[in-house]
Scaffold this motif. Structure first.
Motif, PDB file in Angstrom:
ATOM      1  N   SER A  47       0.709  -1.299  -0.293  1.00  0.00           N
ATOM      2  CA  SER A  47      -0.118   0.204   0.062  1.00  0.00           C
ATOM      3  C   SER A  47       0.916   1.396   0.007  1.00  0.00           C
ATOM      4  CB  SER A  47      -0.959  -0.097   1.421  1.00  0.00           C
ATOM      5  OG  SER A  47      -1.814   1.417   0.978  1.00  0.00           O
ATOM      6  N   VAL A  48       0.065   2.010  -0.836  1.00  0.00           N
ATOM      7  CA  VAL A  48       0.856   3.355  -0.332  1.00  0.00           C
ATOM      8  C   VAL A  48      -0.509   4.650  -0.699  1.00  0.00           C
ATOM      9  CG1 VAL A  48       2.602   2.489  -1.941  1.00  0.00           C
ATOM     10  CG2 VAL A  48       0.849   3.598  -3.230  1.00  0.00           C
ATOM     11  N   CYS A  49       0.525   6.265  -0.448  1.00  0.00           N
ATOM     12  CA  CYS A  49      -0.589   7.083   0.122  1.00  0.00           C
ATOM     13  C   CYS A  49       0.205   8.513   0.063  1.00  0.00           C
ATOM     14  CB  CYS A  49      -1.447   7.534   1.639  1.00  0.00           C
ATOM     15  SG  CYS A  49      -0.088   7.192   2.980  1.00  0.00           S
ATOM     16  N   VAL A  50      -0.494   9.209  -0.579  1.00  0.00           N
ATOM     17  CA  VAL A  50       1.014  10.835  -0.520  1.00  0.00           C
ATOM     18  C   VAL A  50      -0.139  12.078   0.225  1.00  0.00           C
ATOM     19  CG1 VAL A  50       0.972  12.763  -2.093  1.00  0.00           C
ATOM     20  CG2 VAL A  50       1.368  10.130  -3.430  1.00  0.00           C
ATOM     21  N   VAL A  51       0.816  12.601   1.038  1.00  0.00           N
ATOM     22  CA  VAL A  51       0.011  14.172   1.646  1.00  0.00           C
ATOM     23  C   VAL A  51       0.673  14.883   2.014  1.00  0.00           C
ATOM     24  CG1 VAL A  51      -0.310  14.359   4.356  1.00  0.00           C
ATOM     25  CG2 VAL A  51      -0.783  11.724   4.021  1.00  0.00           C
ATOM     26  N   SER A  52       0.259  15.658   1.638  1.00  0.00           N
ATOM     27  CA  SER A  52       0.074  16.952   1.405  1.00  0.00           C
ATOM     28  C   SER A  52       0.200  18.531   2.244  1.00  0.00           C
ATOM     29  CB  SER A  52       0.009  17.787  -0.265  1.00  0.00           C
ATOM     30  OG  SER A  52      -1.580  17.737   0.164  1.00  0.00           O
ATOM     31  N   ARG A  53       0.323  19.549   2.199  1.00  0.00           N
ATOM     32  CA  ARG A  53       0.623  19.975   2.852  1.00  0.00           C
ATOM     33  C   ARG A  53      -0.784  21.454   2.741  1.00  0.00           C
ATOM     34  NH1 ARG A  53       2.286  25.752   4.119  1.00  0.00           N
ATOM     35  NH2 ARG A  53       2.491  26.517   5.943  1.00  0.00           N
ATOM     36  N   GLU A  54      -1.452  21.815   2.685  1.00  0.00           N
ATOM     37  CA  GLU A  54      -2.702  22.479   2.385  1.00  0.00           C
ATOM     38  C   GLU A  54      -2.727  24.113   3.088  1.00  0.00           C
ATOM     39  OE1 GLU A  54      -4.245  21.378  -0.572  1.00  0.00           O
ATOM     40  OE2 GLU A  54      -2.635  19.935   0.042  1.00  0.00           O
ATOM     41  N   SER A  55      -2.679  24.019   4.959  1.00  0.00           N
ATOM     42  CA  SER A  55      -2.169  25.342   5.143  1.00  0.00           C
ATOM     43  C   SER A  55      -1.069  25.134   6.635  1.00  0.00           C
ATOM     44  CB  SER A  55      -3.348  26.090   5.294  1.00  0.00           C
ATOM     45  OG  SER A  55      -3.993  25.290   6.059  1.00  0.00           O
ATOM     46  N   ASP A  56      -0.877  26.196   6.968  1.00  0.00           N
ATOM     47  CA  ASP A  56      -0.271  25.731   8.813  1.00  0.00           C
ATOM     48  C   ASP A  56      -1.128  24.455   9.414  1.00  0.00           C
ATOM     49  OD1 ASP A  56       1.598  27.497   7.149  1.00  0.00           O
ATOM     50  OD2 ASP A  56       0.640  29.476   8.647  1.00  0.00           O
ATOM     51  N   ASP A  57      -2.457  24.451   9.451  1.00  0.00           N
ATOM     52  CA  ASP A  57      -2.950  24.200  10.398  1.00  0.00           C
ATOM     53  C   ASP A  57      -3.300  22.148   9.652  1.00  0.00           C
ATOM     54  OD1 ASP A  57      -2.783  25.418  11.884  1.00  0.00           O
ATOM     55  OD2 ASP A  57      -4.138  26.604  11.893  1.00  0.00           O
ATOM     56  N   VAL A  58      -3.527  22.248   8.392  1.00  0.00           N
ATOM     57  CA  VAL A  58      -4.248  20.917   7.600  1.00  0.00           C
ATOM     58  C   VAL A  58      -3.320  20.781   6.705  1.00  0.00           C
ATOM     59  CG1 VAL A  58      -6.081  21.000   6.013  1.00  0.00           C
ATOM     60  CG2 VAL A  58      -6.178  22.745   7.678  1.00  0.00           C
ATOM     61  N   CYS A  59      -3.266  19.194   6.242  1.00  0.00           N
ATOM     62  CA  CYS A  59      -2.601  18.342   5.227  1.00  0.00           C
ATOM     63  C   CYS A  59      -4.092  17.920   4.787  1.00  0.00           C
ATOM     64  CB  CYS A  59      -2.055  17.800   6.110  1.00  0.00           C
ATOM     65  SG  CYS A  59      -2.082  16.217   7.545  1.00  0.00           S
ATOM     66  N   GLU A  60      -3.131  17.375   3.582  1.00  0.00           N
ATOM     67  CA  GLU A  60      -4.852  16.441   2.525  1.00  0.00           C
ATOM     68  C   GLU A  60      -4.089  14.697   2.255  1.00  0.00           C
ATOM     69  OE1 GLU A  60      -7.188  16.863  -0.767  1.00  0.00           O
ATOM     70  OE2 GLU A  60      -7.224  18.853   0.112  1.00  0.00           O
ATOM     71  N   LEU A  61      -4.661  14.009   2.878  1.00  0.00           N
ATOM     72  CA  LEU A  61      -4.500  12.683   1.926  1.00  0.00           C
ATOM     73  C   LEU A  61      -5.513  13.157   0.736  1.00  0.00           C
ATOM     74  CD1 LEU A  61      -3.683   9.506   2.754  1.00  0.00           C
ATOM     75  CD2 LEU A  61      -5.784   9.482   2.984  1.00  0.00           C
ATOM     76  N   LYS A  62      -4.355  12.907   0.074  1.00  0.00           N
ATOM     77  CA  LYS A  62      -4.106  12.872  -1.691  1.00  0.00           C
ATOM     78  C   LYS A  62      -4.435  12.059  -2.783  1.00  0.00           C
ATOM     79  CE  LYS A  62      -4.021  16.843  -2.242  1.00  0.00           C
ATOM     80  NZ  LYS A  62      -5.319  18.037  -2.975  1.00  0.00           N
ATOM     81  N   ASN A  63      -3.865  10.815  -1.939  1.00  0.00           N
ATOM     82  CA  ASN A  63      -3.978   9.473  -2.705  1.00  0.00           C
ATOM     83  C   ASN A  63      -3.820   8.071  -1.807  1.00  0.00           C
ATOM     84  OD1 ASN A  63      -3.354   6.775  -4.206  1.00  0.00           O
ATOM     85  ND2 ASN A  63      -3.089   8.383  -5.648  1.00  0.00           N
TER      86      ASN A  63
END
Length: 148
Positions: A47-63
């Protein structure tokens, strides 16, 4: 079981698995190199996943993707547990956007996400061809949020 953060120069090697969750290479490339990629191994890659920074307080699981033959074995949930722990203290919340598919929404809700909002027509407006999951056409993007 081992979970590893993948270096930028190795990320392209995971495209085949990432394409199971998002079938558009151009869309994946929009977030792959600005995010962090994690891979779960258990006698081979599962399994894999990608997480990105969206703001100072929020990250997002993109995949997040698991090879089909390993679905339902808990690998996705184990990977989520790891990234929740990894990002706890760095961000207040994690978002994830997905299609309006009952089994996918149940997976995220089982792992602590709550439905937040939706973006109407996201899939029809942003992909060149209709997107389907188990014969259900994806139209709206449903966002879920988990407090970290």
């Amino acid at each position: 079981m081992k979970i590893t953060k993948i270096s930028d120069c190795e990320k392209i090697n995971f495209m085949e698995l990432l394409l199971l969750a998002d079938e558009d290479v151009k869309m994946i490339e929009k977030y792959l190199y600005r995010g962090e990629l994690f891979a779960l191994y258990d006698d081979g890659l599962k399994s894999v996943c990608v997480v990105s920074r969206e703001s100072d307080d929020v990250c997002e699981l993109k995949n997040i993707a698991t090879y089909d033959k390993w679905n339902g074995k808990g690998y996705g949930s184990k990977l989520l547990e790891h990234i929740f722990s990894h990002y706890r203290g760095k961000y207040a919340a994690m978002l994830v956007g997905t299609g309006d598919i009952p089994w996918i929404l149940q997976f995220y809700q089982k792992n602590g996400f709550k439905i937040s909002h939706r973006i109407p027509n996201f899939f029809t407006d942003n992909y060149e061809h209709p997107m389907f999951d188990n014969d259900i056409q994806l139209v709206d993007m449903v966002y879920l949020c988990k407090c970290l």
